[in-house]
Scaffold this motif. Structure first.
Motif, PDB file in Angstrom:
ATOM      1  N   MET A  24       0.843  -1.186   0.000  1.00 14.38           N
ATOM      2  CA  MET A  24       0.000   0.000   0.000  1.00 14.38           C
ATOM      3  C   MET A  24       0.885   1.245   0.000  1.00 14.38           C
ATOM      4  O   MET A  24       1.933   1.257   0.613  1.00 14.38           O
ATOM      5  CB  MET A  24      -0.937   0.004   1.202  1.00 14.38           C
ATOM      6  CG  MET A  24      -1.905  -1.135   1.170  1.00 14.38           C
ATOM      7  SD  MET A  24      -3.486  -0.994   1.990  1.00 14.38           S
ATOM      8  CE  MET A  24      -3.349   0.179   3.234  1.00 14.38           C
ATOM      9  N   ARG A  25       0.419   2.255  -0.690  1.00 13.07           N
ATOM     10  CA  ARG A  25       1.149   3.507  -0.800  1.00 13.07           C
ATOM     11  C   ARG A  25       0.395   4.631  -0.090  1.00 13.07           C
ATOM     12  O   ARG A  25      -0.801   4.545   0.119  1.00 13.07           O
ATOM     13  CB  ARG A  25       1.294   3.907  -2.263  1.00 13.07           C
ATOM     14  CG  ARG A  25       2.205   3.036  -3.044  1.00 13.07           C
ATOM     15  CD  ARG A  25       2.231   3.509  -4.466  1.00 13.07           C
ATOM     16  NE  ARG A  25       3.564   3.331  -5.013  1.00 13.07           N
ATOM     17  CZ  ARG A  25       3.902   3.648  -6.235  1.00 13.07           C
ATOM     18  NH1 ARG A  25       3.013   4.179  -7.054  1.00 13.07           N
ATOM     19  NH2 ARG A  25       5.124   3.455  -6.671  1.00 13.07           N
ATOM     20  N   ASN A  26       1.143   5.684   0.223  1.00 12.70           N
ATOM     21  CA  ASN A  26       0.539   6.881   0.802  1.00 12.70           C
ATOM     22  C   ASN A  26       0.197   7.848  -0.327  1.00 12.70           C
ATOM     23  O   ASN A  26       1.032   8.113  -1.193  1.00 12.70           O
ATOM     24  CB  ASN A  26       1.507   7.561   1.771  1.00 12.70           C
ATOM     25  CG  ASN A  26       1.840   6.683   2.942  1.00 12.70           C
ATOM     26  OD1 ASN A  26       1.007   5.919   3.403  1.00 12.70           O
ATOM     27  ND2 ASN A  26       3.057   6.787   3.429  1.00 12.70           N
ATOM     28  N   VAL A  77      -8.424   5.922   5.199  1.00 11.25           N
ATOM     29  CA  VAL A  77      -8.233   7.365   5.231  1.00 11.25           C
ATOM     30  C   VAL A  77      -7.425   7.694   6.478  1.00 11.25           C
ATOM     31  O   VAL A  77      -7.797   7.316   7.583  1.00 11.25           O
ATOM     32  CB  VAL A  77      -9.588   8.101   5.246  1.00 11.25           C
ATOM     33  CG1 VAL A  77      -9.384   9.599   5.420  1.00 11.25           C
ATOM     34  CG2 VAL A  77     -10.368   7.805   3.980  1.00 11.25           C
ATOM     35  N   VAL A  78      -6.312   8.395   6.296  1.00  7.64           N
ATOM     36  CA  VAL A  78      -5.454   8.753   7.417  1.00  7.64           C
ATOM     37  C   VAL A  78      -5.882  10.084   8.016  1.00  7.64           C
ATOM     38  O   VAL A  78      -5.992  10.226   9.236  1.00  7.64           O
ATOM     39  CB  VAL A  78      -3.972   8.830   6.961  1.00  7.64           C
ATOM     40  CG1 VAL A  78      -3.080   9.284   8.098  1.00  7.64           C
ATOM     41  CG2 VAL A  78      -3.518   7.495   6.421  1.00  7.64           C
ATOM     42  N   LYS A  79      -6.154  11.073   7.148  1.00  9.45           N
ATOM     43  CA  LYS A  79      -6.468  12.407   7.642  1.00  9.45           C
ATOM     44  C   LYS A  79      -7.317  13.149   6.616  1.00  9.45           C
ATOM     45  O   LYS A  79      -7.095  13.028   5.421  1.00  9.45           O
ATOM     46  CB  LYS A  79      -5.163  13.173   7.876  1.00  9.45           C
ATOM     47  CG  LYS A  79      -5.310  14.571   8.396  1.00  9.45           C
ATOM     48  CD  LYS A  79      -3.940  15.225   8.563  1.00  9.45           C
ATOM     49  CE  LYS A  79      -4.086  16.680   8.921  1.00  9.45           C
ATOM     50  NZ  LYS A  79      -2.789  17.361   8.927  1.00  9.45           N
ATOM     51  N   VAL A  80      -8.283  13.905   7.107  1.00  6.60           N
ATOM     52  CA  VAL A  80      -9.091  14.782   6.264  1.00  6.60           C
ATOM     53  C   VAL A  80      -8.948  16.194   6.808  1.00  6.60           C
ATOM     54  O   VAL A  80      -9.184  16.433   7.989  1.00  6.60           O
ATOM     55  CB  VAL A  80     -10.580  14.373   6.259  1.00  6.60           C
ATOM     56  CG1 VAL A  80     -11.407  15.371   5.474  1.00  6.60           C
ATOM     57  CG2 VAL A  80     -10.751  12.979   5.705  1.00  6.60           C
ATOM     58  N   ASP A  81      -8.542  17.116   5.948  1.00  4.65           N
ATOM     59  CA  ASP A  81      -8.349  18.510   6.355  1.00  4.65           C
ATOM     60  C   ASP A  81      -9.170  19.396   5.422  1.00  4.65           C
ATOM     61  O   ASP A  81      -8.873  19.508   4.238  1.00  4.65           O
ATOM     62  CB  ASP A  81      -6.868  18.869   6.263  1.00  4.65           C
ATOM     63  CG  ASP A  81      -6.540  20.196   6.914  1.00  4.65           C
ATOM     64  OD1 ASP A  81      -7.416  20.750   7.611  1.00  4.65           O
ATOM     65  OD2 ASP A  81      -5.405  20.684   6.740  1.00  4.65           O
ATOM     66  N   VAL A  82     -10.223  19.999   5.967  1.00  2.70           N
ATOM     67  CA  VAL A  82     -11.086  20.884   5.179  1.00  2.70           C
ATOM     68  C   VAL A  82     -10.517  22.292   5.288  1.00  2.70           C
ATOM     69  O   VAL A  82     -10.491  22.879   6.369  1.00  2.70           O
ATOM     70  CB  VAL A  82     -12.540  20.841   5.690  1.00  2.70           C
ATOM     71  CG1 VAL A  82     -13.409  21.796   4.884  1.00  2.70           C
ATOM     72  CG2 VAL A  82     -13.082  19.426   5.620  1.00  2.70           C
ATOM     73  N   ASN A 126      -5.578  12.661   3.056  1.00  5.52           N
ATOM     74  CA  ASN A 126      -4.418  11.770   3.049  1.00  5.52           C
ATOM     75  C   ASN A 126      -4.924  10.356   3.265  1.00  5.52           C
ATOM     76  O   ASN A 126      -5.716  10.122   4.186  1.00  5.52           O
ATOM     77  CB  ASN A 126      -3.432  12.127   4.158  1.00  5.52           C
ATOM     78  CG  ASN A 126      -2.795  13.479   3.956  1.00  5.52           C
ATOM     79  OD1 ASN A 126      -2.566  13.905   2.831  1.00  5.52           O
ATOM     80  ND2 ASN A 126      -2.515  14.160   5.049  1.00  5.52           N
ATOM     81  N   PHE A 127      -4.454   9.414   2.435  1.00  6.35           N
ATOM     82  CA  PHE A 127      -4.915   8.043   2.583  1.00  6.35           C
ATOM     83  C   PHE A 127      -3.858   7.046   2.140  1.00  6.35           C
ATOM     84  O   PHE A 127      -2.931   7.380   1.406  1.00  6.35           O
ATOM     85  CB  PHE A 127      -6.225   7.820   1.807  1.00  6.35           C
ATOM     86  CG  PHE A 127      -6.131   7.997   0.313  1.00  6.35           C
ATOM     87  CD1 PHE A 127      -5.914   6.908  -0.519  1.00  6.35           C
ATOM     88  CD2 PHE A 127      -6.273   9.238  -0.266  1.00  6.35           C
ATOM     89  CE1 PHE A 127      -5.834   7.058  -1.893  1.00  6.35           C
ATOM     90  CE2 PHE A 127      -6.202   9.409  -1.634  1.00  6.35           C
ATOM     91  CZ  PHE A 127      -5.983   8.311  -2.454  1.00  6.35           C
ATOM     92  N   ASN A 128      -3.984   5.817   2.634  1.00  8.42           N
ATOM     93  CA  ASN A 128      -3.154   4.687   2.234  1.00  8.42           C
ATOM     94  C   ASN A 128      -4.033   3.740   1.445  1.00  8.42           C
ATOM     95  O   ASN A 128      -5.133   3.408   1.888  1.00  8.42           O
ATOM     96  CB  ASN A 128      -2.595   3.938   3.450  1.00  8.42           C
ATOM     97  CG  ASN A 128      -1.728   4.809   4.318  1.00  8.42           C
ATOM     98  OD1 ASN A 128      -1.016   5.664   3.834  1.00  8.42           O
ATOM     99  ND2 ASN A 128      -1.805   4.594   5.617  1.00  8.42           N
ATOM    100  N   ALA A 129      -3.530   3.285   0.291  1.00 11.07           N
ATOM    101  CA  ALA A 129      -4.359   2.405  -0.533  1.00 11.07           C
ATOM    102  C   ALA A 129      -3.511   1.704  -1.578  1.00 11.07           C
ATOM    103  O   ALA A 129      -2.341   2.040  -1.783  1.00 11.07           O
ATOM    104  CB  ALA A 129      -5.458   3.205  -1.214  1.00 11.07           C
TER     105      ALA A 129
END
Length: 92
Positions: free
Chosen positions: A1-3, A36-41, A63-66
């Motif tokens: 998995m990649r970032n 999902v690692v982080k959501v920044d609105v 930001n997510f890993n998948a």
């Protein structure tokens, strides 16, 4: 998995439900093969240049890993969404 990092810009005249629908769709696609690692609105900001006759847009950073197929599916979904005026996915 990649970032990965995804930034998308939603039309400023879209209501809160439409913005949440776009974000929920992204989270749903990522959940198939990643997390999902982080959501920044970031909120509504002025664009550097007009896009589709809009001078402002509502920015969201995810930001997510998948796996490698997830960004392709996210790209496909955001291209057909009429509320998204621009998006970009990069490997972090």
């Amino acid at each position: 998995m990649r970032n990965y990092e995804l930034v998308f810009v939603v039309k400023p005249n879209a209501d809160e439900e439409a913005r949440e629908a776009v974000l929920n769709k992204v989270k749903e696609v990522v959940a198939t093969e990643g997390e999902v690692v982080k959501v920044d609105v970031w909120g509504t900001k002025k664009l550097a240049y007009p896009i589709a006759k809009f001078n402002e847009g509502h920015y969201v950073l995810v930001n997510f890993n998948a796996g490698v197929d997830v960004p392709k599916e996210i790209d496909r979904n955001l291209k057909i969404n009429e509320n998204v005026i621009r998006h970009m996915i990069v490997v972090a």
